[in-house]
Scaffold this motif. Sequence first.
Motif, PDB file in Angstrom:
ATOM      1  N   HIS A 316      53.550  72.000  56.968  1.00 29.33           N
ATOM      2  CA  HIS A 316      52.932  70.682  56.794  1.00 29.33           C
ATOM      3  C   HIS A 316      53.569  69.565  57.614  1.00 29.33           C
ATOM      4  CE1 HIS A 316      50.943  72.870  53.716  1.00 29.33           C
ATOM      5  NE2 HIS A 316      51.926  72.797  52.831  1.00 29.33           N
ATOM      6  N   ILE A 338      53.612  70.065  48.651  1.00 32.23           N
ATOM      7  CA  ILE A 338      52.253  70.589  48.585  1.00 32.23           C
ATOM      8  C   ILE A 338      51.209  69.586  49.061  1.00 32.23           C
ATOM      9  CG2 ILE A 338      52.794  72.193  46.713  1.00 32.23           C
ATOM     10  CD1 ILE A 338      51.391  70.157  44.811  1.00 32.23           C
ATOM     11  N   GLY A 339      51.615  68.351  49.363  1.00 27.75           N
ATOM     12  CA  GLY A 339      50.633  67.360  49.787  1.00 27.75           C
ATOM     13  C   GLY A 339      51.282  66.017  50.060  1.00 27.75           C
ATOM     14  N   GLU A 352      46.207  63.932  48.762  1.00 26.19           N
ATOM     15  CA  GLU A 352      45.548  65.103  49.326  1.00 26.19           C
ATOM     16  C   GLU A 352      46.504  66.283  49.224  1.00 26.19           C
ATOM     17  OE1 GLU A 352      44.209  66.768  53.679  1.00 26.19           O
ATOM     18  OE2 GLU A 352      43.475  64.773  53.103  1.00 26.19           O
ATOM     19  N   LEU A 353      46.009  67.378  48.655  1.00 27.43           N
ATOM     20  CA  LEU A 353      46.792  68.607  48.581  1.00 27.43           C
ATOM     21  C   LEU A 353      46.572  69.412  49.854  1.00 27.43           C
ATOM     22  CD1 LEU A 353      46.207  69.614  44.844  1.00 27.43           C
ATOM     23  CD2 LEU A 353      48.112  68.350  45.850  1.00 27.43           C
ATOM     24  N   GLU A 355      47.514  72.638  50.207  1.00 21.38           N
ATOM     25  CA  GLU A 355      47.409  74.065  49.913  1.00 21.38           C
ATOM     26  C   GLU A 355      46.811  74.227  48.528  1.00 21.38           C
ATOM     27  OE1 GLU A 355      51.692  75.480  48.530  1.00 21.38           O
ATOM     28  OE2 GLU A 355      51.777  74.471  50.480  1.00 21.38           O
ATOM     29  N   ASP A 356      46.303  75.414  48.250  1.00 22.87           N
ATOM     30  CA  ASP A 356      45.727  75.714  46.944  1.00 22.87           C
ATOM     31  C   ASP A 356      46.859  75.979  45.960  1.00 22.87           C
ATOM     32  OD1 ASP A 356      44.291  76.511  44.776  1.00 22.87           O
ATOM     33  OD2 ASP A 356      43.375  78.273  45.698  1.00 22.87           O
ATOM     34  N   VAL A 357      46.972  75.140  44.939  1.00 19.76           N
ATOM     35  CA  VAL A 357      48.068  75.282  43.981  1.00 19.76           C
ATOM     36  C   VAL A 357      47.574  75.662  42.593  1.00 19.76           C
ATOM     37  CG1 VAL A 357      49.601  73.718  45.210  1.00 19.76           C
ATOM     38  CG2 VAL A 357      47.991  72.781  43.536  1.00 19.76           C
ATOM     39  N   GLY A 358      46.278  75.878  42.450  1.00 20.03           N
ATOM     40  CA  GLY A 358      45.742  76.282  41.161  1.00 20.03           C
ATOM     41  C   GLY A 358      45.417  75.104  40.262  1.00 20.03           C
ATOM     42  N   ALA A 359      44.646  75.396  39.210  1.00 24.52           N
ATOM     43  CA  ALA A 359      44.132  74.334  38.332  1.00 24.52           C
ATOM     44  C   ALA A 359      45.237  73.647  37.544  1.00 24.52           C
ATOM     45  CB  ALA A 359      43.091  74.923  37.385  1.00 24.52           C
ATOM     46  N   THR A 362      47.255  71.309  39.833  1.00 23.89           N
ATOM     47  CA  THR A 362      46.365  70.220  40.235  1.00 23.89           C
ATOM     48  C   THR A 362      46.214  69.193  39.113  1.00 23.89           C
ATOM     49  OG1 THR A 362      45.142  71.657  41.761  1.00 23.89           O
ATOM     50  CG2 THR A 362      44.042  69.644  41.034  1.00 23.89           C
TER      51      THR A 362
END
Length: 396
Positions: A316, A338-339, A352-353, A355-359, A362
């Motif tokens: 990143h 992560i963002g 803004e994230l 990467e996908d970090v899951g629910a 988030t």
Amino acid sequence: MRRIGTAERQARLGRRHRLGVGCQAADPVEAAAAMVALHATDPATVHLSVAARVPGSEVASTERALYDDRTLIRMLGMRRTVFVVPTPFAPVVQAACTDDIAVKQRKLLVKHLAEAGVAEDAETCGQWLAAVEESTATALALRGSATAQELSADEPRLRTRLSMAAGKSYAAQPYVTSRVLFQLSAEGRIVRGRPLGTWLSGQHQWSPSADWLPGGLGNKPPAEEARTALARAWLWSFGPGTAADLQWYAGWTLGQTRKALAAVRAAEVELDGQLGYVLPEDEATEDPVDSWVAFLPGLDPTPMGWKERDWFLGPHKSKLFDNTGNIGPTIWADGRIIGGWGQPESGEVRYELLEDVGADVTALVETEADRWTTWLAGVRVTPRFRSPLEKQLSQG
């Protein structure tokens, strides 16, 4: 040789940097001590870094520690950067880093005075500078505290102009005022006091060190002893780290870094194929911490604590750093970035994230963004050094 993997390093970060659940600091001084020092090039960073680590903290409590209780002090330190340091540790930073910086900066300023034709040679320029410094220090002592503008009125030679980059498109002729005050500060003779205006202001009143603190920054340890103390503090907060990390953080030579690591008897550990170091009493396995999320300001001391950042930064860098190596506002989860976040003119916190970090994570991020929007209460903080992602999130 013990191996410390990325997951354990990230657990240490959450606990040592007072970011993990149940690990946070009780007050601004404890938060600063946990980080060795708080980055203060951008005045807002100090307050936001404290708020990220001290539940329920307010700007007023950090200002009280800085300007009333004076348990924290703003000073020049590692890498010729301004930090906020726990007051008892200030003499260590001064002897370990700032004294060397003062010597180098004096030589550079004398060179620039000669280039500007202030006097006929370097020796005479040095004498001129010494006279101006003494006159400025006397004027400040008489006033008790003063702004740069007030001191320039008392000592007109502070309005002498330098000639920088003559003949270039970016040539400038700044007053010598800020350079003289910088020099007096680097030598520990004067300190930055209250800001002019709000907590976002980068302009401060100045005070004599001896008036600000009993004894000023006296009782400094010898330089090698101070470097050992700084290395020990860094290893506790940021270890494990490499010699290159410590050298970059402190702004030392390689020789000074090696001597400091030897003096603390740093234990060698393996960091994913690299040689790292921890304190000799700090080799035990770090227990995991509960899942956590944090919003950190630009130039927060956590991401600025190491030269090598891949283990928490990932891919990143291009979105979160400017072109000169300064990091913008970041979002962290469980010891990794992560963002990023920013504020448009309306003042709310946008994020803004990357990467996908899951629910579940988030949801924690959304809660933290709302908390920061409430904490800032409409105050818009524009970082002094702006990253591409922060600029994007601040539009509209």
